[in-house]
Motif scaffolding. Structure first.
Motif: not given
Length: 151
Positions: A1-15
C-alpha cells in the motif's frame, strides 16, 4: 500500500474513534444525569471509561501481538497527554476549579497508582538485576483490584 493510503486510513481511524467516543460518552452522561448522578462521578467513571476504551483496545491488541512496548507506551503517553495537553489546553480556554473531593481523594489516588505502576515496572532495580522489568498477570490483578476498590 502507498503511504497516502496509510495516511488516509489513519485519519479515518481518528475520526471514527472520536465519533465513537463522543456517542458513548454523550449517551452515558445523559442517562447518568437523568438518574441524578453527580458530575464528578460521571467524569471519573462514565467519561473516563468511555474515553479510555480506544486505549484499552490498542493495549490489548499490542499485548496479543507480543508488542508490550506499544501497550506500555500507550498507557504512559495517554496519561501524559491527558494531564499536560488536555488539562493544559482546557485551563487556557477556561479556568478549572479543583474541588475539595478531588484534592482529598482523587489526586492522591492518581499519584499513588502512578507510584505503584513505577514499582511494578522496576523489577530489575528492586531485585538487584535478577529479573526483567515485567508487569505480569499478578500485577494486572492488583491493578484491577485497585480499580474496583476505587470505584
Amino acid at each position: 500500500m502507498s503511504i497516502l493510503l496509510y495516511f488516509l486510513l489513519l485519519i479515518l481511524g481518528l475520526v471514527m474513534i472520536t465519533a465513537g467516543a463522543n456517542f458513548l460518552t454523550n449517551g452515558s452522561v445523559t442517562i447518568a444525569e437523568r438518574l441524578g448522578v453527580s458530575q464528578l462521578v460521571i467524569g471519573l467513571t462514565i467519561v473516563g471509561f468511555g474515553t479510555s476504551a480506544p486505549e484499552l483496545v490498542v493495549s490489548i491488541t499490542s499485548a496479543l501481538a507480543n508488542k508490550p512496548d506499544i501497550a506500555i507506551a500507550n498507557v504512559v503517553g495517554s496519561n501524559i497527554a491527558n494531564i499536560l495537553l488536555i488539562l493544559g489546553v482546557s485551563a487556557m480556554i477556561y479556568p478549572l476549579r479543583v474541588t475539595h473531593d478531588a484534592m482529598k481523594r482523587d489526586i492522591p489516588i492518581a499519584m499513588l497508582v502512578t507510584a505503584i505502576c513505577l514499582v511494578m515496572a522496576s523489577d530489575h532495580l528492586l531485585t538487584g538485576g535478577f529479573s526483567g522489568n515485567i508487569i505480569d498477570r499478578g500485577d494486572g490483578i492488583v491493578l484491577l483490584c485497585f480499580l474496583i476498590f476505587y470505584l
